[in-house]
Design a protein around this motif. Structure first.
Motif, PDB file in Angstrom:
ATOM      1  N   GLY A 276      55.958  35.751  16.872  1.00 14.15           N
ATOM      2  CA  GLY A 276      56.538  35.228  18.102  1.00 14.15           C
ATOM      3  C   GLY A 276      55.448  34.880  19.099  1.00 14.15           C
ATOM      4  N   PHE A 277      55.837  34.435  20.265  1.00 12.14           N
ATOM      5  CA  PHE A 277      54.870  33.974  21.255  1.00 12.14           C
ATOM      6  C   PHE A 277      54.051  35.138  21.831  1.00 12.14           C
ATOM      7  CE2 PHE A 277      57.897  30.409  21.348  1.00 12.14           C
ATOM      8  CZ  PHE A 277      56.994  29.378  21.122  1.00 12.14           C
ATOM      9  N   MET A 278      52.758  34.954  21.842  1.00 16.69           N
ATOM     10  CA  MET A 278      51.838  35.909  22.467  1.00 16.69           C
ATOM     11  C   MET A 278      52.116  35.989  23.956  1.00 16.69           C
ATOM     12  SD  MET A 278      47.671  35.653  22.415  1.00 16.69           S
ATOM     13  CE  MET A 278      46.653  36.959  23.140  1.00 16.69           C
ATOM     14  N   GLU A 279      52.065  37.205  24.504  1.00 18.35           N
ATOM     15  CA  GLU A 279      52.342  37.415  25.927  1.00 18.35           C
ATOM     16  C   GLU A 279      51.050  37.673  26.705  1.00 18.35           C
ATOM     17  OE1 GLU A 279      55.232  37.137  27.363  1.00 18.35           O
ATOM     18  OE2 GLU A 279      56.787  37.590  25.879  1.00 18.35           O
ATOM     19  N   LEU A 280      51.094  37.435  27.996  1.00 18.75           N
ATOM     20  CA  LEU A 280      49.978  37.805  28.871  1.00 18.75           C
ATOM     21  C   LEU A 280      49.744  39.317  28.793  1.00 18.75           C
ATOM     22  CD1 LEU A 280      50.596  35.717  32.121  1.00 18.75           C
ATOM     23  CD2 LEU A 280      48.834  35.371  30.376  1.00 18.75           C
ATOM     24  N   GLY A 281      48.476  39.712  28.850  1.00 17.29           N
ATOM     25  CA  GLY A 281      48.152  41.133  28.917  1.00 17.29           C
ATOM     26  C   GLY A 281      47.978  41.803  27.570  1.00 17.29           C
ATOM     27  N   GLU A 282      48.184  41.079  26.496  1.00 12.71           N
ATOM     28  CA  GLU A 282      47.994  41.676  25.171  1.00 12.71           C
ATOM     29  C   GLU A 282      46.953  40.889  24.385  1.00 12.71           C
ATOM     30  OE1 GLU A 282      51.916  41.575  23.433  1.00 12.71           O
ATOM     31  OE2 GLU A 282      51.803  39.460  22.911  1.00 12.71           O
TER      32      GLU A 282
ATOM     33  N   ILE B 125      31.190  19.670  12.803  1.00  9.22           N
ATOM     34  CA  ILE B 125      31.789  20.977  13.028  1.00  9.22           C
ATOM     35  C   ILE B 125      31.911  21.708  11.694  1.00  9.22           C
ATOM     36  CG2 ILE B 125      34.226  20.354  12.830  1.00  9.22           C
ATOM     37  CD1 ILE B 125      34.045  21.928  15.854  1.00  9.22           C
ATOM     38  N   GLU B 126      31.692  23.011  11.732  1.00  9.47           N
ATOM     39  CA  GLU B 126      31.760  23.817  10.508  1.00  9.47           C
ATOM     40  C   GLU B 126      32.897  24.845  10.636  1.00  9.47           C
ATOM     41  OE1 GLU B 126      27.465  23.394   8.631  1.00  9.47           O
ATOM     42  OE2 GLU B 126      27.419  24.765  10.322  1.00  9.47           O
ATOM     43  N   ASP B 127      32.705  26.038  10.098  1.00 16.89           N
ATOM     44  CA  ASP B 127      33.823  27.000  10.022  1.00 16.89           C
ATOM     45  C   ASP B 127      34.063  27.754  11.332  1.00 16.89           C
ATOM     46  OD1 ASP B 127      34.293  26.322   7.426  1.00 16.89           O
ATOM     47  OD2 ASP B 127      33.145  27.987   6.579  1.00 16.89           O
ATOM     48  N   LEU B 128      35.299  28.250  11.454  1.00 16.70           N
ATOM     49  CA  LEU B 128      35.661  29.126  12.566  1.00 16.70           C
ATOM     50  C   LEU B 128      34.786  30.372  12.503  1.00 16.70           C
ATOM     51  CD1 LEU B 128      37.617  29.761  14.926  1.00 16.70           C
ATOM     52  CD2 LEU B 128      39.177  30.742  13.219  1.00 16.70           C
ATOM     53  N   PHE B 129      34.206  30.752  13.639  1.00 17.42           N
ATOM     54  CA  PHE B 129      33.241  31.848  13.623  1.00 17.42           C
ATOM     55  C   PHE B 129      33.732  33.094  14.374  1.00 17.42           C
ATOM     56  CE2 PHE B 129      29.258  33.913  15.139  1.00 17.42           C
ATOM     57  CZ  PHE B 129      28.858  34.368  13.885  1.00 17.42           C
ATOM     58  N   THR B 130      34.192  32.933  15.618  1.00 15.29           N
ATOM     59  CA  THR B 130      34.734  34.101  16.352  1.00 15.29           C
ATOM     60  C   THR B 130      36.113  33.791  16.928  1.00 15.29           C
ATOM     61  OG1 THR B 130      33.462  33.405  18.312  1.00 15.29           O
ATOM     62  CG2 THR B 130      32.557  35.223  17.023  1.00 15.29           C
ATOM     63  N   VAL B 131      36.945  34.828  16.953  1.00 17.31           N
ATOM     64  CA  VAL B 131      38.264  34.778  17.590  1.00 17.31           C
ATOM     65  C   VAL B 131      38.340  36.028  18.468  1.00 17.31           C
ATOM     66  CG1 VAL B 131      40.765  34.764  17.263  1.00 17.31           C
ATOM     67  CG2 VAL B 131      39.281  33.632  15.582  1.00 17.31           C
ATOM     68  N   MET B 132      38.277  35.834  19.784  1.00 18.86           N
ATOM     69  CA  MET B 132      38.167  36.968  20.713  1.00 18.86           C
ATOM     70  C   MET B 132      39.318  36.966  21.708  1.00 18.86           C
ATOM     71  SD  MET B 132      34.089  36.472  21.496  1.00 18.86           S
ATOM     72  CE  MET B 132      34.281  34.678  21.454  1.00 18.86           C
ATOM     73  N   SER B 133      40.087  38.035  21.715  1.00 17.40           N
ATOM     74  CA  SER B 133      41.114  38.195  22.738  1.00 17.40           C
ATOM     75  C   SER B 133      40.480  38.788  23.989  1.00 17.40           C
ATOM     76  CB  SER B 133      42.215  39.145  22.252  1.00 17.40           C
ATOM     77  OG  SER B 133      42.957  38.563  21.208  1.00 17.40           O
ATOM     78  N   VAL B 134      40.812  38.220  25.134  1.00 17.66           N
ATOM     79  CA  VAL B 134      40.341  38.748  26.419  1.00 17.66           C
ATOM     80  C   VAL B 134      41.586  38.992  27.278  1.00 17.66           C
ATOM     81  CG1 VAL B 134      38.621  38.485  28.249  1.00 17.66           C
ATOM     82  CG2 VAL B 134      38.378  37.160  26.130  1.00 17.66           C
ATOM     83  N   PRO B 135      42.301  40.101  26.998  1.00 20.59           N
ATOM     84  CA  PRO B 135      43.618  40.304  27.621  1.00 20.59           C
ATOM     85  C   PRO B 135      43.558  40.437  29.140  1.00 20.59           C
ATOM     86  CG  PRO B 135      42.937  42.266  26.388  1.00 20.59           C
ATOM     87  CD  PRO B 135      41.982  41.177  26.030  1.00 20.59           C
ATOM     88  N   ARG B 136      42.439  40.885  29.666  1.00 22.28           N
ATOM     89  CA  ARG B 136      42.310  41.060  31.116  1.00 22.28           C
ATOM     90  C   ARG B 136      42.537  39.752  31.869  1.00 22.28           C
ATOM     91  NH1 ARG B 136      38.058  40.436  34.017  1.00 22.28           N
ATOM     92  NH2 ARG B 136      36.731  40.272  32.171  1.00 22.28           N
ATOM     93  N   VAL B 137      42.128  38.639  31.231  1.00 24.48           N
ATOM     94  CA  VAL B 137      42.323  37.339  31.873  1.00 24.48           C
ATOM     95  C   VAL B 137      43.350  36.475  31.134  1.00 24.48           C
ATOM     96  CG1 VAL B 137      40.075  37.275  33.002  1.00 24.48           C
ATOM     97  CG2 VAL B 137      40.290  36.410  30.658  1.00 24.48           C
ATOM     98  N   GLY B 138      44.024  37.051  30.129  1.00 24.94           N
ATOM     99  CA  GLY B 138      45.052  36.293  29.421  1.00 24.94           C
ATOM    100  C   GLY B 138      44.487  35.113  28.652  1.00 24.94           C
TER     101      GLY B 138
END
Lengths: 181, 181
Positions: free
Chosen positions: B76-82, A102-115
């Motif tokens: 603080g803790f991440m919430e659903l929807g954000e 395993i190497e470095d962290l590459f992507t961090v993606m928030s997908v708020p629609r599905v939490g």
């Protein structure tokens, strides 16, 4: 992964009601009508890898819903007791049966629609022999021009692959944090 | 945040038993003895910022347990929807009442012992006036030599601040992913 409303208290089994807790919290939570236990629901992390052997990237053809038959990077829900990198490695082993570092962290993606938050690491394959688990129909290496862009399972996979090839072209890999509607 | 064993089914209120589910899962889950609902427990994300005004960093003195009276970065803790960035901004508003613009993702820290992932963004303060909420006793700007290193609430805060000052010294901010035992 369940995201249906909570109906019963995990402590005592009584019905809950969604309301503002009494502790100053500003969000409605499932609060037990008997013992007042407050139940929190929070986003889930999905962790995975971009496994690379030379010029080629490993994709897995899904054998499970959703998107059975579509291609994905190895990834799955992070478990308690592991780090993001350990979870990403575990999923790569489970879904592809791959040998890798395993190497470095590459992507961090928030997908708020599905939490969800999706985190992908780059990984360097050390073998071209794979032993995929029951969740995978086929594990296969793809050159960039062979990537089945129209047959990818998830937008997070597409966005991660696009950034991987762009960074490779640029000769430098970063960590990319962004959101997916 | 509760991490006690689940006792009752969220769907029907019946007692659960920890066992391997019937779907090929390799981890024991809380499975309802009546309706067979499987309950998943997963890591939680903590999101926050490193708020900076010129040379100084904003810290908040905690008014809540754990570590009441100790200094922390707003988080603080991440919430659903954000998104992670939205959650980090929300916590900075709630805990410090600060005016700011959020910048790039700075640290991603797994803390497997407590089943958490902490994500901090850099933030550029646009005012030195703060209006902290009930969770904060005092919000104050610190020069690097003033940081109360022995009075910080959490190791994640210390590690993030150390990397912030190191990157500032180096003249370049990266995204740092690492683990905390």
């Amino acid at each position: 992964m369940q995201r249906l409303p909570i109906k019963h208290c995990r402590e005592c089994g009584t019905s809950v009601r969604y309301r503002l807790p009494d502790d100053g919290d500003t969000r409605e939570r499932a609060v037990c009508t008997e013992c007042a236990t407050v139940h929190y629901e929070n986003p889930l992390n999905v962790v995975g890898t971009v496994p690379v052997l030379g010029e080629r990237v490993l994709l897995c053809k899904r054998n499970i819903e959703p998107r059975r038959g579509k291609w994905t990077l190895p990834a799955g829900f992070m478990e308690l007791g592991e780090t993001t990198a350990q979870g990403a490695a575990r999923e790569t082993t489970e879904e592809a049966g791959a040998q890798f570092e395993i190497e470095d962290l590459f992507t961090v993606m928030s997908v708020p629609r599905v939490g969800q938050v999706h985190l992908y690491y780059r990984a360097r394959l050390t073998s071209d022999v794979f032993d995929p688990g029951h969740e995978t129909l086929e594990a296969r290496l793809f050159h960039e021009h062979e990537i089945p862009w129209d047959e990818l399972a998830f937008r997070t996979v597409r966005e991660t692959l696009q950034r991987y090839f762009a960074d490779r072209q640029a000769g430098r890999f970063g960590t990319h944090a962004f959101d997916i509607d």
